[in-house]
Design an enzyme around this catalytic site. Structure first.
Site, short mmCIF file in Angstrom:
data_model
loop_
_atom_site.label_atom_id
_atom_site.label_comp_id
_atom_site.label_asym_id
_atom_site.label_seq_id
_atom_site.Cartn_x
_atom_site.Cartn_y
_atom_site.Cartn_z
CG ASP A 34 -1.81 1.16 1.33
OD1 ASP A 34 -1.52 2.20 0.70
OD2 ASP A 34 -2.82 1.05 2.04
CB ALA A 58 -4.21 7.16 -9.31
CE1 TYR A 124 -8.04 10.91 -10.42
CE2 TYR A 124 -8.51 12.48 -12.16
CZ TYR A 124 -7.85 11.36 -11.72
OH TYR A 124 -7.01 10.68 -12.56
#
Ligand SMILES: NC(=O)c1ccc[n+]([C@@H]2O[C@H](COP(=O)([O-])OP(=O)(O)OC[C@H]3O[C@@H](n4cnc5c(N)ncnc54)[C@H](OP(=O)(O)O)[C@@H]3O)[C@@H](O)[C@H]2O)c1
Length: 285
Positions: A34, A58, A124
């Protein structure tokens, strides 16, 4: 070159592995490491011992980021900062993949050069821009590559969604007033590997050639697949989404061309090649 690729099970990550050529690609995804976990990241860098890193991981759920901005920022901004710091400490180059959604100026109608000022409209876009800035600040051996309207491999992506909707029967309503450049991972991945080989640091816009709308993109994909279904043009107002998207985010690929590299093929070629790969029968039509 031994290249560690984060986001190894994503669309772009899979394509990079598939097109490794003479390079050795080590793909990792969240199960192995991770990238928001600093200790795991350090352990991975020190055990893989790459020559370069491509960050293709992402948070790509654009609409969900509106209500989950902090979670998106951990992956899109904080993790690239960690990657940049730990690659810089080891003298390693880092290629950070970013997006046309860092732009949003409604007055723009010309392809955007690398020097254009970002003005993201969505959470985003804000988190991706923060990721770019961190990489630029923390690792001098950085390459930040903005691409757009990406599709490839297993998806999920717009082309596969259109093919699925067509199989359920039409008509399909698709937004016809947002402009961009669809980019096939099959065209982008070799160019990214070329950039890593070259090593020239900087900011690059790298997309499929030409420009279109989501509506014409859908119509072309369906025609390539031989699917005869009505594609109805609608406006952004008729298709409200939680995240605002740019009306025009075509990117001029100036920095890439200045290196003497050939532009990526036209977006229509990418769509045709991808559809032929996903729907083999379409190639015989
Ligand atoms: N898709 C587009 O239209 C588009 C357009 C412009 C730019 N881009 C950029 O291009 C790059 C590649 O996009 P893509 O479409 O290939 O994305 P993708 O298919 O969503 O792949 C991203 C991968 O990253 C993984 N990931 C998420 N959080 C992670 C974490 N904390 N640690 C490690 N891995 C993690 C994801 O796993 P899960 O699936 O389990 O979350 C997924 O496998 C991204 O930087 C994206 O922002 C995409």
């Amino acid at each position: 070159v031994r290249i560690l690729v984060t986001g190894g099970r994503g669309q772009l990550g899979r394509e990079l592995a598939a097109r490794a050529g003479e390079h050795e690609i080590v793909p990792i995804d969240i199960d192995e490491c991770d990238i928001t976990d600093e200790a795991a990241l350090v352990l991975t860098l020190d055990s893989v011992r790459p020559d370069a890193v491509i960050n293709a991981a992402a948070w790509t759920k654009v609409d969900l980021a509106e209500t989950e901005e902090a979670a998106a920022a951990r992956i899109n901004a904080d993790a690239p900062a960690l990657l940049a710091r730990h690659t810089a400490a080891r003298g390693l180059p880092l290629l950070q993949v970013s997006t046309d959604f860092v732009f949003g100026d409604p007055t723009v109608r010309e392809p955007l050069p690398e020097s254009a000022t970002p003005s993201p409209l969505s959470a985003y876009g804000r988190t991706k821009l923060a990721g770019e800035e961190a990489v630029r600040r923390l690792n001098p051996r950085h390459q930040v590559v903005r691409t757009s309207w990406l599709y490839g491999q297993e998806g999920p992506n717009f082309v596969l969604t259109m093919l699925r909707l067509a199989d359920r029967g039409g008509p399909i309503r698709v937004v016809a007033d947002q402009w961009g450049s669809p980019t096939w991972t099959g065209h982008l991945a070799p160019a990214l590997l070329r950039l890593v080989e070259r090593g020239d640091p900087g900011l690059y816009h790298l997309t499929g050639g030409g420009a279109t709308t989501w509506h014409a993109f859908a119509a072309h994909a369906l025609a390539c697949a031989g699917k005869d279904v009505d594609v109805v043009p609608i406006t952004t107002d008729e298709y409200p989404t939680p995240a605002r998207r740019p009306q025009y985010s075509v990117l001029a690929n100036d920095a890439w061309r200045a290196l003497g590299e050939a532009p990526l093929p036209d977006w229509r070629e990418g769509v045709a090649a991808y559809v032929a790969e996903r729907v083999p029968a379409a190639g015989t039509r």
